[in-house]
Design a protein around this motif. Structure first.
Motif, PDB file in Angstrom:
ATOM      1  N   LEU A  44       0.831  -1.212   0.000  1.00  0.00           N
ATOM      2  CA  LEU A  44       0.000   0.000   0.000  1.00  0.00           C
ATOM      3  C   LEU A  44       0.862   1.258   0.000  1.00  0.00           C
ATOM      4  CD1 LEU A  44      -2.847  -1.055   2.465  1.00  0.00           C
ATOM      5  CD2 LEU A  44      -3.027  -0.703  -0.004  1.00  0.00           C
ATOM      6  N   GLU A  45       1.963   1.220   0.709  1.00  0.00           N
ATOM      7  CA  GLU A  45       2.870   2.366   0.707  1.00  0.00           C
ATOM      8  C   GLU A  45       3.459   2.581  -0.692  1.00  0.00           C
ATOM      9  OE1 GLU A  45       6.797   4.102   3.089  1.00  0.00           O
ATOM     10  OE2 GLU A  45       5.899   2.182   3.672  1.00  0.00           O
ATOM     11  N   GLU A  46       3.783   1.483  -1.368  1.00  0.00           N
ATOM     12  CA  GLU A  46       4.335   1.574  -2.724  1.00  0.00           C
ATOM     13  C   GLU A  46       3.283   2.109  -3.707  1.00  0.00           C
ATOM     14  OE1 GLU A  46       7.253   0.966  -5.746  1.00  0.00           O
ATOM     15  OE2 GLU A  46       7.458   0.782  -3.573  1.00  0.00           O
ATOM     16  N   LEU A  47       2.048   1.663  -3.563  1.00  0.00           N
ATOM     17  CA  LEU A  47       0.988   2.053  -4.505  1.00  0.00           C
ATOM     18  C   LEU A  47       0.418   3.433  -4.204  1.00  0.00           C
ATOM     19  CD1 LEU A  47      -0.791  -1.414  -4.579  1.00  0.00           C
ATOM     20  CD2 LEU A  47       0.397  -0.352  -6.519  1.00  0.00           C
ATOM     21  N   GLY A  48       0.469   3.844  -2.945  1.00  0.00           N
ATOM     22  CA  GLY A  48       0.020   5.182  -2.564  1.00  0.00           C
ATOM     23  C   GLY A  48      -1.421   5.456  -2.941  1.00  0.00           C
ATOM     24  N   VAL A  52      -7.407   2.273  -3.717  1.00  0.00           N
ATOM     25  CA  VAL A  52      -8.304   2.453  -2.587  1.00  0.00           C
ATOM     26  C   VAL A  52      -8.905   1.089  -2.257  1.00  0.00           C
ATOM     27  CG1 VAL A  52     -10.304   3.051  -4.028  1.00  0.00           C
ATOM     28  CG2 VAL A  52     -10.240   3.789  -1.651  1.00  0.00           C
ATOM     29  N   ILE A  53      -8.969   0.766  -0.968  1.00  0.00           N
ATOM     30  CA  ILE A  53      -9.527  -0.513  -0.528  1.00  0.00           C
ATOM     31  C   ILE A  53     -10.875  -0.264   0.142  1.00  0.00           C
ATOM     32  CG2 ILE A  53      -9.228  -2.511   0.989  1.00  0.00           C
ATOM     33  CD1 ILE A  53      -6.253  -2.275   0.632  1.00  0.00           C
ATOM     34  N   LEU A  54     -11.872  -1.001  -0.304  1.00  0.00           N
ATOM     35  CA  LEU A  54     -13.223  -0.911   0.247  1.00  0.00           C
ATOM     36  C   LEU A  54     -13.509  -2.161   1.072  1.00  0.00           C
ATOM     37  CD1 LEU A  54     -15.068   0.196  -3.030  1.00  0.00           C
ATOM     38  CD2 LEU A  54     -13.923   1.657  -1.334  1.00  0.00           C
ATOM     39  N   GLY A  55     -13.996  -1.985   2.276  1.00  0.00           N
ATOM     40  CA  GLY A  55     -14.318  -3.131   3.134  1.00  0.00           C
ATOM     41  C   GLY A  55     -15.779  -3.129   3.518  1.00  0.00           C
ATOM     42  N   HIS A  56     -16.511  -4.135   3.050  1.00  0.00           N
ATOM     43  CA  HIS A  56     -17.922  -4.214   3.415  1.00  0.00           C
ATOM     44  C   HIS A  56     -18.070  -4.495   4.902  1.00  0.00           C
ATOM     45  CE1 HIS A  56     -22.078  -5.775   3.616  1.00  0.00           C
ATOM     46  NE2 HIS A  56     -22.275  -4.890   2.662  1.00  0.00           N
ATOM     47  N   ASN A  57     -19.193  -4.047   5.458  1.00  0.00           N
ATOM     48  CA  ASN A  57     -19.454  -4.249   6.885  1.00  0.00           C
ATOM     49  C   ASN A  57     -19.364  -5.710   7.313  1.00  0.00           C
ATOM     50  OD1 ASN A  57     -20.001  -1.604   7.923  1.00  0.00           O
ATOM     51  ND2 ASN A  57     -21.939  -1.611   6.814  1.00  0.00           N
ATOM     52  N   TYR A  58     -19.608  -6.634   6.378  1.00  0.00           N
ATOM     53  CA  TYR A  58     -19.616  -8.053   6.731  1.00  0.00           C
ATOM     54  C   TYR A  58     -18.244  -8.716   6.605  1.00  0.00           C
ATOM     55  CZ  TYR A  58     -24.752  -7.726   6.282  1.00  0.00           C
ATOM     56  OH  TYR A  58     -26.065  -7.375   6.422  1.00  0.00           O
ATOM     57  N   GLN A  59     -17.246  -7.922   6.236  1.00  0.00           N
ATOM     58  CA  GLN A  59     -15.922  -8.508   6.075  1.00  0.00           C
ATOM     59  C   GLN A  59     -15.256  -8.755   7.416  1.00  0.00           C
ATOM     60  OE1 GLN A  59     -13.957 -10.006   4.263  1.00  0.00           O
ATOM     61  NE2 GLN A  59     -14.897  -9.818   2.257  1.00  0.00           N
ATOM     62  N   ARG A  60     -14.332  -9.689   7.416  1.00  0.00           N
ATOM     63  CA  ARG A  60     -13.577 -10.015   8.632  1.00  0.00           C
ATOM     64  C   ARG A  60     -12.644  -8.866   9.008  1.00  0.00           C
ATOM     65  NH1 ARG A  60     -10.413 -15.170   6.478  1.00  0.00           N
ATOM     66  NH2 ARG A  60     -12.071 -15.230   4.931  1.00  0.00           N
ATOM     67  N   ALA A  85      -8.410   7.258  -7.116  1.00  0.00           N
ATOM     68  CA  ALA A  85      -7.601   6.042  -7.216  1.00  0.00           C
ATOM     69  C   ALA A  85      -7.768   5.372  -8.573  1.00  0.00           C
ATOM     70  CB  ALA A  85      -7.994   5.067  -6.109  1.00  0.00           C
ATOM     71  N   GLU A  86      -6.655   4.898  -9.117  1.00  0.00           N
ATOM     72  CA  GLU A  86      -6.699   4.157 -10.381  1.00  0.00           C
ATOM     73  C   GLU A  86      -7.260   2.756 -10.163  1.00  0.00           C
ATOM     74  OE1 GLU A  86      -3.595   2.563 -13.857  1.00  0.00           O
ATOM     75  OE2 GLU A  86      -2.876   3.836 -12.205  1.00  0.00           O
ATOM     76  N   TYR A  87      -6.976   2.180  -8.994  1.00  0.00           N
ATOM     77  CA  TYR A  87      -7.420   0.817  -8.696  1.00  0.00           C
ATOM     78  C   TYR A  87      -8.336   0.814  -7.474  1.00  0.00           C
ATOM     79  CZ  TYR A  87      -3.857  -0.694 -11.977  1.00  0.00           C
ATOM     80  OH  TYR A  87      -3.113  -0.879 -13.119  1.00  0.00           O
ATOM     81  N   VAL A  88      -9.457   0.136  -7.622  1.00  0.00           N
ATOM     82  CA  VAL A  88     -10.428  -0.021  -6.543  1.00  0.00           C
ATOM     83  C   VAL A  88     -10.449  -1.498  -6.165  1.00  0.00           C
ATOM     84  CG1 VAL A  88     -12.850   0.157  -5.876  1.00  0.00           C
ATOM     85  CG2 VAL A  88     -11.830   1.896  -7.386  1.00  0.00           C
ATOM     86  N   VAL A 344      -3.187  -9.754  -4.571  1.00  0.00           N
ATOM     87  CA  VAL A 344      -3.575  -8.798  -5.624  1.00  0.00           C
ATOM     88  C   VAL A 344      -2.831  -7.480  -5.465  1.00  0.00           C
ATOM     89  CG1 VAL A 344      -5.820  -9.875  -6.047  1.00  0.00           C
ATOM     90  CG2 VAL A 344      -5.666  -7.998  -4.386  1.00  0.00           C
ATOM     91  N   LEU A 345      -2.530  -7.094  -4.213  1.00  0.00           N
ATOM     92  CA  LEU A 345      -1.767  -5.862  -4.009  1.00  0.00           C
ATOM     93  C   LEU A 345      -0.335  -6.013  -4.518  1.00  0.00           C
ATOM     94  CD1 LEU A 345      -2.989  -4.784  -0.455  1.00  0.00           C
ATOM     95  CD2 LEU A 345      -3.330  -3.519  -2.592  1.00  0.00           C
ATOM     96  N   GLU A 346       0.312  -7.109  -4.184  1.00  0.00           N
ATOM     97  CA  GLU A 346       1.694  -7.300  -4.637  1.00  0.00           C
ATOM     98  C   GLU A 346       1.772  -7.484  -6.144  1.00  0.00           C
ATOM     99  OE1 GLU A 346       3.837  -8.943  -0.585  1.00  0.00           O
ATOM    100  OE2 GLU A 346       3.334 -10.422  -2.140  1.00  0.00           O
ATOM    101  N   GLU A 347       0.723  -8.045  -6.738  1.00  0.00           N
ATOM    102  CA  GLU A 347       0.684  -8.144  -8.200  1.00  0.00           C
ATOM    103  C   GLU A 347       0.572  -6.754  -8.830  1.00  0.00           C
ATOM    104  OE1 GLU A 347       0.554 -11.343 -10.464  1.00  0.00           O
ATOM    105  OE2 GLU A 347       1.974 -11.217  -8.795  1.00  0.00           O
ATOM    106  N   LEU A 348      -0.199  -5.857  -8.215  1.00  0.00           N
ATOM    107  CA  LEU A 348      -0.286  -4.488  -8.728  1.00  0.00           C
ATOM    108  C   LEU A 348       1.070  -3.787  -8.634  1.00  0.00           C
ATOM    109  CD1 LEU A 348      -3.721  -3.124  -7.429  1.00  0.00           C
ATOM    110  CD2 LEU A 348      -3.109  -3.760  -9.767  1.00  0.00           C
ATOM    111  N   VAL A 349       1.772  -4.000  -7.543  1.00  0.00           N
ATOM    112  CA  VAL A 349       3.113  -3.425  -7.407  1.00  0.00           C
ATOM    113  C   VAL A 349       4.010  -3.920  -8.546  1.00  0.00           C
ATOM    114  CG1 VAL A 349       5.195  -3.380  -5.978  1.00  0.00           C
ATOM    115  CG2 VAL A 349       2.948  -3.103  -4.906  1.00  0.00           C
ATOM    116  N   ALA A 350       3.819  -5.166  -8.941  1.00  0.00           N
ATOM    117  CA  ALA A 350       4.616  -5.756 -10.026  1.00  0.00           C
ATOM    118  C   ALA A 350       4.076  -5.391 -11.410  1.00  0.00           C
ATOM    119  CB  ALA A 350       4.654  -7.278  -9.866  1.00  0.00           C
ATOM    120  N   GLY A 351       2.985  -4.611 -11.445  1.00  0.00           N
ATOM    121  CA  GLY A 351       2.439  -4.169 -12.726  1.00  0.00           C
ATOM    122  C   GLY A 351       1.441  -5.126 -13.346  1.00  0.00           C
TER     123      GLY A 351
END
Length: 377
Positions: A44-48, A52-60, A85-88, A344-351
């Motif tokens: 997340l620090e790399e992607l800045g 943006v990460i969305l968390g539904h109320n029912y998520q852990r 954000a480019e990625y949601v 999925v986050l680390e894959e985005l960092v890798a492009g």
């Protein structure tokens, strides 16, 4: 690519709409929480601001603690659309990610960490199946103008279908206004896919005696005469989590906690809503606990992770799960494992983009119409 398949009802397994189910790589399957948290934060620090990460109320908890926004499905989609954000990354289920793709800009990409997070209730009313039922229902009431309304908890193709037939989308908090909008324009309402929300809304409008249920899986459950006479036709779908609650749970919690008040979601059975002190959407449930006085006790009839969040967020209020240890989590939400989020986050960092949710253009435009009609009310 979205596929539209008619499926049989399966209350145990999630139903999938997408062709590609990318499996979590083996090296991500046994991550320890501390290591995983460090890797998520580093990504997340790399992607800045690009993500943006969305968390539904029912998520852990392990998903929610990394979310930029936590809330209801449509509310989260709006937050994404208003971000730059480019990625949601949607910590929810398929239909929620579809809604985000519908209302976000074309240069924003929506990612669902696991494609297996597919809501069973949404799968109980897929568009081709509804197409066939629509032909039967309109034939049963040929002189009636029927307006279809679909709950937000449905796939984009069903939202598009409703728009094409003059209908709209609703949430659990504005369903009654959607019904009123429809009755201003037609004679009957076909409500999909949640029969309990439909019945509770009919009761709120004083129309419960004018309701029929359409069971697409049971030939005996398709009564043309009932359809012809009814003003409200409810599709025979339901949420597995909320249908589990019973009146006995309300009685037991009050016996064990005489000062407790009970709030339940309107996806619960009608008799459970009647037995509770209050019913409301997840946003209303959160607001009720937030505004409670210190020392108050509220028993919550909804998905167990939201109850646990409220216990953490409001330690001065006693928050109880309505059915105790028998309360269950959402099978579909459970598929968003934090290891998938790491991947999925680390894959985005890798492009590399994984598990992209993309609604077909024509479907997207029609579904957007259904959502815009909802906003009118």
């Amino acid at each position: 690519m979205v596929t539209m398949e008619t499926t049989a009802l399966d209350t145990e397994l999630s139903l999938f709409k997408y062709d590609t189910l990318e499996q979590l790589p083996a090296n991500y399957r046994e991550l320890e929480e501390a290591d995983r948290t460090q890797r998520i934060e580093a990504a997340l620090e790399e992607l800045g601001d690009d993500v943006v990460i969305l968390g539904h109320n029912y998520q852990r908890r392990e998903i929610v603690e990394h979310a930029d926004f936590v809330g209801d499905s449509y509310q989260l989609s709006v937050e994404a659309a208003e971000s730059d954000a480019e990625y949601v990354i949607f910590g929810g289920v398929t239909f929620m990610a579809e809604s985000a793709d519908i209302i976000t800009d074309d240069d924003q990409t929506v990612i669902l960490p696991s494609m297996e997070a597919s809501c069973p209730m949404a799968g109980m009313a897929e568009a081709l199946q509804v197409d066939a039922a629509w032909a039967e229902i309109t034939a049963a009431a040929p002189d009636s103008d029927i307006i279809p309304i679909t709950y937000m908890n449905s796939y984009a193709d069903l939202k598009a279908f409703c728009a094409s037939q003059g209908g709209l989308v609703c949430t659990s908090s504005n369903a009654h206004r959607a019904f009123e909008w429809a009755f201003d324009r037609g004679d009957k309402v076909l409500f999909l896919p949640d029969k309990h929300l439909g019945e509770n809304t009919a009761h709120r409008l004083g129309m419960e005696e004018q309701m029929a249920t359409w069971d697409p899986w049971d030939p005996e459950g398709k009564d043309p005469e009932a359809v012809a006479e009814a003003d409200i036709i409810c599709w025979d779908g339901y949420c597995q989590v909320h249908e589990r609650f019973r009146v006995e749970h309300v009685e037991e919690i009050r016996e064990e906690n005489p000062d407790a008040r009970v709030i339940v979601h309107p996806e619960c059975r009608r008799e459970v809503v009647e037995a509770a002190d209050k019913a409301g959407s997840t946003a209303e449930i959160c607001r009720t606990v937030e505004e409670a006085d210190p020392g108050d006790t509220w028993a919550i009839g909804t998905e167990i992770h939201l109850t646990r969040h409220l216990q953490r967020w409001h330690p001065d209020v006693e928050v109880l799960p309505l059915c105790g240890d028998a309360c269950m989590d959402c099978n579909a939400m459970r598929q968003i494992d934090p290891n998938y989020l790491t991947w999925v986050l680390e894959e985005l960092v890798a492009g590399r983009e994984r598990n992209v949710i993309e609604v077909a253009p024509e479907e997207k435009e029609l579904a957007k119409v259904a959502l815009e009609r909802m906003l009118e009310v």
